[in-house]
Design an enzyme around this catalytic site. Structure first.
Site, PDB file in Angstrom:
ATOM      1  N   TYR A 129     134.701   9.286 -37.570  1.00 29.16           N
ATOM      2  CA  TYR A 129     133.416   8.741 -38.725  1.00 29.16           C
ATOM      3  C   TYR A 129     132.562   7.626 -38.378  1.00 29.16           C
ATOM      4  O   TYR A 129     131.473   7.479 -38.438  1.00 29.16           O
ATOM      5  CB  TYR A 129     134.128   8.587 -40.133  1.00 29.16           C
ATOM      6  CG  TYR A 129     133.356   8.131 -41.182  1.00 29.16           C
ATOM      7  CD1 TYR A 129     132.301   9.209 -41.560  1.00 29.16           C
ATOM      8  CD2 TYR A 129     133.131   6.893 -41.855  1.00 29.16           C
ATOM      9  CE1 TYR A 129     131.539   8.973 -42.681  1.00 29.16           C
ATOM     10  CE2 TYR A 129     132.367   6.627 -42.589  1.00 29.16           C
ATOM     11  CZ  TYR A 129     131.463   7.648 -43.402  1.00 29.16           C
ATOM     12  OH  TYR A 129     130.544   7.405 -44.455  1.00 29.16           O
ATOM     13  N   THR A 170     131.219   8.294 -55.306  1.00 27.19           N
ATOM     14  CA  THR A 170     130.538   9.700 -55.415  1.00 27.19           C
ATOM     15  C   THR A 170     131.653  10.756 -54.941  1.00 27.19           C
ATOM     16  O   THR A 170     132.825  10.286 -54.574  1.00 27.19           O
ATOM     17  CB  THR A 170     129.371   9.677 -54.264  1.00 27.19           C
ATOM     18  OG1 THR A 170     130.085   9.490 -52.956  1.00 27.19           O
ATOM     19  CG2 THR A 170     128.463   8.800 -54.365  1.00 27.19           C
TER      20      THR A 170
END
Length: 305
Positions: free
Chosen positions: A175, A212
């Site tokens: 990531y 989110t």
């Protein structure tokens, strides 16, 4: 005065493309741009979710001009098909927000054999941007916004001999690498625009800690371990809402005072109003050169203005 969507100028007549517009930051970005009059192309993989997102936007702004285009950033064939459709229907693109992404997942590959996080977060957006360049350059002053993360600080530049981390994969390592790639891509693209003497601009944004579905999805998939669980819990308790988290990329996409190469992020690193931030990790020439070399080699798509 803190930046709000009320400061977004009238966008009537402009065309915006937002990847991952079916939820989270992408949905909030598409909603704000459409409310200001832009025709928004919602490019997303999950078409059912995208249709519901479009309905949500229209409920808030009945006159919203929206198009939903299938886009799977984990498939170069899908990226080509989406880009061809968008260019066929729009000779000019004023705003491209490369927002979609995945985070800290178990090791997987894209349809083209790329490590999934690098493939979706960077290589898919590289290909989409390159294929949409003629329409971007045709606009009077297009903006390409790349969405990175504070995780770019833990990333390492691509190893040209092992960009997909074979034998070295770890979810957060991958990531961080992909988010640093977004960072270097934005800086390198601005160099391309400036070198070609075109008015298009490349800008960078990061949303900070936003609550989110990216957080919950990472926990559900199990790749992020304790860090993902902790981050999800923290985001739920003190994180910004998706609407707040989308403000840096909206400011990058629309602020009349913005210039190519600007970087917008929360004032307090991961929270706070959207402000212009300095680069704490400047894009080194060597890192950008390697990114261009690897991206062109892996996708087979050159990016040259």
């Amino acid at each position: 005065m803190a930046y709000t969507i009320a400061q977004i100028p009238d966008l009537t007549g402009k065309t915006a493309v937002v990847t991952g517009a079916n939820g989270g930051l992408g949905l909030e970005t598409a909603k704000a741009l459409a409310a200001k009059g832009a025709l928004v192309v919602m490019a997303a993989r999950d078409q059912d979710k995208a249709a519901k997102a479009a309905a949500t936007i229209r409920a808030a702004a009945p006159r919203a001009a929206l198009e939903v285009v299938p886009l799977d950033l984990g498939s170069l064939a899908s990226v080509r098909t989406a880009a061809e459709r968008i260019r066929r229907e729009h000779q000019r693109i004023d705003i491209l927000v490369n927002n979609a992404g995945v985070m800290a997942m178990p090791q997987r590959q894209t349809a083209d054999g790329f490590e999934m996080q690098l493939g979706v977060n960077h290589l898919g957006h590289w290909a989409l941007t390159a294929l949409l360049l003629p329409a971007l350059v045709a606009a009077p002053a297009a903006r390409v916004v790349s969405v990175t993360s504070t995780a770019h600080h833990m990333g390492r530049r691509l190893d040209p001999d092992n960009p997909h981390l074979h034998g070295r994969y770890a979810p957060w390592r991958a990531y961080g690498q992909s988010k640093l790639a977004n960072y270097h891509f934005a800086l390198g693209l601005q160099r391309e625009f400036a070198g070609a003497g075109v008015p298009a601009m490349s800008l960078l944004a990061h949303p900070g800690l936003s609550n989110t579905d990216l957080q919950s999805t990472t926990v559900a998939e199990g790749g992020g371990g304790f860090v993902a669980t902790f981050s999800h819990s923290l985001a739920a308790r003190v994180g910004m809402t998706p609407a707040q988290g989308a403000l840096p990329q909206l400011r990058a996409a629309t602020d009349p005072a913005a210039r190519g190469g600007y970087f917008y992020a929360p004032r307090y690193i991961n929270n706070g109003p959207a402000v212009r931030r300095r680069y704490f990790r400047p894009g080194a020439d060597a890192a950008i050169a390697v990114l261009w070399q690897v991206s062109e080699r892996e996708t087979g798509i050159a990016l040259k203005v």
